[in-house]
Design an enzyme around this catalytic site. Sequence first.
Site, PDB file in Angstrom:
ATOM      1  N   GLY A  31      17.323  70.949 -79.326  1.00 28.44           N
ATOM      2  CA  GLY A  31      17.865  69.811 -80.053  1.00 28.44           C
ATOM      3  C   GLY A  31      17.212  68.502 -79.662  1.00 28.44           C
ATOM      4  CG  LEU A  33      15.831  68.760 -83.615  1.00 30.83           C
ATOM      5  CD1 LEU A  33      16.066  69.400 -84.971  1.00 30.83           C
ATOM      6  CD2 LEU A  33      15.109  69.731 -82.680  1.00 30.83           C
ATOM      7  CG  HIS A  34      10.600  64.969 -80.736  1.00 26.84           C
ATOM      8  ND1 HIS A  34       9.406  65.628 -80.950  1.00 26.84           N
ATOM      9  CD2 HIS A  34      11.102  65.484 -79.588  1.00 26.84           C
ATOM     10  CE1 HIS A  34       9.197  66.479 -79.967  1.00 26.84           C
ATOM     11  NE2 HIS A  34      10.219  66.417 -79.125  1.00 26.84           N
ATOM     12  N   GLY A  36       7.673  66.079 -83.279  1.00 26.78           N
ATOM     13  CA  GLY A  36       7.003  67.275 -82.752  1.00 26.78           C
ATOM     14  C   GLY A  36       7.710  68.544 -83.219  1.00 26.78           C
ATOM     15  CG  HIS A  37      11.683  69.503 -81.876  1.00 22.97           C
ATOM     16  ND1 HIS A  37      12.154  68.374 -81.264  1.00 22.97           N
ATOM     17  CD2 HIS A  37      11.676  70.467 -80.922  1.00 22.97           C
ATOM     18  CE1 HIS A  37      12.435  68.631 -79.999  1.00 22.97           C
ATOM     19  NE2 HIS A  37      12.148  69.894 -79.759  1.00 22.97           N
ATOM     20  N   GLY A 150       5.468  74.448 -79.343  1.00 24.16           N
ATOM     21  CA  GLY A 150       4.538  73.323 -79.172  1.00 24.16           C
ATOM     22  C   GLY A 150       3.633  73.544 -77.963  1.00 24.16           C
ATOM     23  CG  ASP A 153       7.190  72.370 -73.423  1.00 23.02           C
ATOM     24  OD1 ASP A 153       7.463  71.761 -72.378  1.00 23.02           O
ATOM     25  OD2 ASP A 153       7.664  72.055 -74.529  1.00 23.02           O
ATOM     26  CB  SER A 188       9.111  64.472 -74.798  1.00 21.59           C
ATOM     27  OG  SER A 188      10.152  64.923 -73.948  1.00 21.59           O
ATOM     28  CB  SER A 189      14.183  65.947 -76.377  1.00 18.84           C
ATOM     29  OG  SER A 189      13.783  66.880 -77.341  1.00 18.84           O
TER      30      SER A 189
HETATM   31  O1  PAF Z   1      10.892  74.255 -75.272  1.00 18.72           O
HETATM   32  C1  PAF Z   1      12.137  74.238 -75.335  1.00 18.72           C
HETATM   33  O2  PAF Z   1      12.738  73.356 -75.947  1.00 18.72           O
HETATM   34  C2  PAF Z   1      12.932  75.324 -74.634  1.00 18.72           C
HETATM   35  O3  PAF Z   1      12.338  75.681 -73.427  1.00 18.72           O
HETATM   36  C3  PAF Z   1      13.180  76.563 -75.504  1.00 18.72           C
HETATM   37  C4  PAF Z   1      11.896  77.278 -75.869  1.00 18.72           C
HETATM   38  C5  PAF Z   1      13.898  76.144 -76.790  1.00 18.72           C
HETATM   39  C6  PAF Z   1      14.087  77.550 -74.773  1.00 18.72           C
HETATM   40  O4  PAF Z   1      15.313  76.993 -74.448  1.00 18.72           O
END
Ligand code: PAF
Length: 283
Positions: A31, A33-34, A36-37, A150, A153, A188-189
């Site tokens: 959640g 969300l930005h 990137g998501h 993404g 990470d 990033s969140s």
């Molecule tokens: O990258 C993330 O936001 C988290 O590590 C994920 C993949 C949703 C797992 O909780």
Amino acid sequence: MDLIKSIAELEQYVAALKAENKKIGFVPTMGALHEGHLQLVRRAVAENEVAIVSVFVNPTQFNDKNDLAKYPRTLEADSALLESVGCTAVFAPSAEEFYTEEEMNTTFQFDFAGLDEVMEGKFRPGHFNGVVQVVSKLFHLVQPTRAYFGEKDFQQLAIIRHMVRSMQFDVEIIGCPIVREESGLARSSRNTLLTEEQRALAANIHAVLKESTSFYSMTTVHELHDATIAAINRHEGLEVEYYDIVNGDTLQSIEKWEDADYVVGCITVYCGSVRLIDNIRFK
Ligand code: PAF
């Protein structure tokens, strides 16, 4: 867009999609969300018949309870954003709904072939066990055709690919490029926890990394490593936790540029109390 809160509901939902042979694109998120998501979700929507997004702040991947407590939770705003990009369904369970008490309290031990012993794995013990615990359970429930992650990470993506191979999940893992703010700061969140001033300061992380790609081959790996840390720490309010220049496939540190064909610099920096991660590809 459908909002699903329980596992039983999700199982029914997925069973109906599978009965119609629908291709499911899946984006797991925590959640807040930005953009990137949203890029991941747009791809999931474009490349599959159905796009499911999970919004779940997974307690088992936080080794620091404070970090878990202050992680932003914005389900209403997230749902509006997801609807705007054509997401089909959001799965947003509570921790009590998602995990049995036993799952919540068991320390899962997966074998990551050393991929978890460096970088985030070293500084956040147990973190990747929690990530694999949640993602493997989500994969079992959602049964996606493709899942989108993404590249910010970077280590997580390598570990998820390893998990899919070793657990033989029938899912295609798609890594998507880092999305940056205009300043270069990786989206990033956690950026929502920064003040305006800190946001500007944090842009120096990418600026320093990017600049280093223009002259890296003229220095040794060790010189570049130390110079990068010094250049970031020079900015008051930024403090590098680690910077590793690694083989992008094995995540092991390299000694010389010739040691690997695929080389990535992975960094974690504290901006005040906010922990930010980023990476840069050298070759
Ligand atoms: O990258 C993330 O936001 C988290 O590590 C994920 C993949 C949703 C797992 O909780």
